[in-house]
Design an enzyme around this catalytic site. Structure first.
Site: not given
Ligand code: AMP
Length: 394
Positions: A8, A89, A178, A206, A239, A382
């Site tokens: 990632n 990713r 996601h 999530h 956010r 993940e």
């Protein structure tokens, strides 16, 4: 036995995990941080112990070289040829990539053409991919996309009600993120229930620093709360989630700020941090809230309210969910927040069992036997999903 590297890459960091497949066993994991800055930091787990060193790592190419050398130095691998494939990713696959793919020249070119859809993440993802391809040219590199799982959303779910030209000519639509986590949870739940993936209807929450809810019908994503970017949906660590877009123009005028500055408020100064004025971290807010801090409590309440709005709507959209699943940092660990969300879902007949809910980071049913919809905690993974898709494409 094959060893697969799951990667990632961010703008100044590169996270990695080496997995033994098909056993899905983590061999090692680590992170290179502050790439390109004065003092870069490399850390790796060796026999469960974290080893950290500060050194100079000017770019992603150097980061990959150092990471592979360290694997040999710490006797984790004997040679680079032990790595059978690398799974990367990738934040965005645009509207053409609906599953994991081998990253050949054509795919890389396509991704370069859509960088503007996710400039902060896709650029660094591609830098990481190219750096790895240079050092390991003889293995397959596979892209695993955050958006791919949501490519099954129907038009009515992904289209915004704006001039159609925005979609047709400028790719403005809901993409969702996601996806790798939502897909892992869907497969894991099906496995746990001894069902085929196509037979499960779920609502997946999530909730981590970034957070999204996903409606899964017959094993496929049919709607999700994040949109064109990961800013849409529920409030997150920093956010805002959904707001009236007219607020942007109004606050530009009031604060005499540019669009960029206001977007920065919405991405980096809102959510938990914005409402609480204290922290973006759920642990801090739960603690402050318990000692009477009103804004900290409010930050959690506002998010929980919006989460339950989505869950109720998605329960309708999937035609009645088999289960609601909590995952990611907050979903897996925040007992208080899960209980609060559960208490706001009583009209759906959801009932959380306080004793069962008293758990962190484990796979467990947390609803009572009377609950009309089962509620589970399932830790996401993940990296395993990336390694699985990479193996499948080797
Ligand atoms: P993630 O982005 O998935 O790593 O999730 C990060 C979020 O999970 C942060 O808000 C953390 O505070 C939260 N988190 C992690 N552990 C706990 C815990 N034990 N209790 C409450 N929240 C937690």
């Amino acid at each position: 036995m094959s060893k697969i590297m799951a990667v990632n890459a961010g703008s100044s960091s590169l996270k990695f995990q080496l997995l033994k497949m098909p056993e899905e066993k983590m061999i090692t994991s680590g992170i290179v941080e502050r790439i390109g800055m004065k003092k870069s930091v490399f850390s790796i787990k060796v026999n469960g112990e974290k080893i950290e060193e500060t050194t100079s790592i000017p770019n992603h190419g150097n980061a990959v070289n150092i990471l592979l050398q360290k694997l040999i130095e710490h006797n984790i691998i004997e040679g680079y040829d032990e790595i059978a494939g690398v799974g990367h990713r990738v934040v965005h696959g645009g509207d053409k990539i609906s599953e994991s793919v081998v990253l050949d020249e054509e795919k890389i070119e396509y991704l370069e053409g859509i960088i503007d859809l996710a400039p902060l993440h896709l650029g660094p993802n591609l830098t990481g991919i190219k750096a790895f391809q240079k050092v390991l040219p003889n293995v397959k590199h596979v892209g695993v996309f955050d958006t791919a799982f949501h490519q099954t959303m129907p038009e009515e779910a992904y289209l915004y009600a704006v001039p159609y030209d925005w979609f047709a000519n400028h790719k403005v639509r809901k993409y969702g993120f996601h996806g790798t986590s939502h897909k892992f949870i869907t497969q894991r739940y099906a496995e746990m229930m001894n069902k085929e993936v196509k037979d499960v209807n779920l609502i997946i929450a999530h909730i981590g620093n970034g957070a999204s809810i996903c409606a899964v019908k017959n094993g496929k994503s049919i709607d999700t709360s994040m949109g064109f970017t990961p800013l849409e949906g529920i409030p997150m660590g920093t956010r805002s989630g959904n707001i009236d877009p007219a607020v942007v123009e109004y606050m530009m005028k009031v604060k005499k700020k540019s669009v960029k500055e206001i977007m920065n408020y919405l991405n980096k100064q809102s959510g938990y941090l914005g409402v609480s004025g204290l922290s973006s971290d759920s642990r801090d807010l739960v603690a402050a809230s318990k000692s009477g801090n009103h804004q900290a409590k409010l930050a959690i309440d506002v998010q929980a309210k919006r989460i339950t709005d989505y869950i109720a709507a998605y329960n309708n959209y999937v035609g009645g969910a088999d289960a609601i699943i909590f995952t990611a940092g907050i979903g897996e660990n925040a007992i208080y927040t899960r209980a609060l969300i559960g208490s706001k879902l009583s009209s759906l007949g959801v009932e959380i069992d306080d004793e069962r809910n008293d758990c962190r980071g484990v796979e467990k049913k947390i609803s009572s036997d009377k609950s009309k919809i089962d509620v589970y905690v399932i830790p996401t993974n993940e990296e395993v999903m990336i390694a699985r898709d990479t193996m499948a494409l080797l």
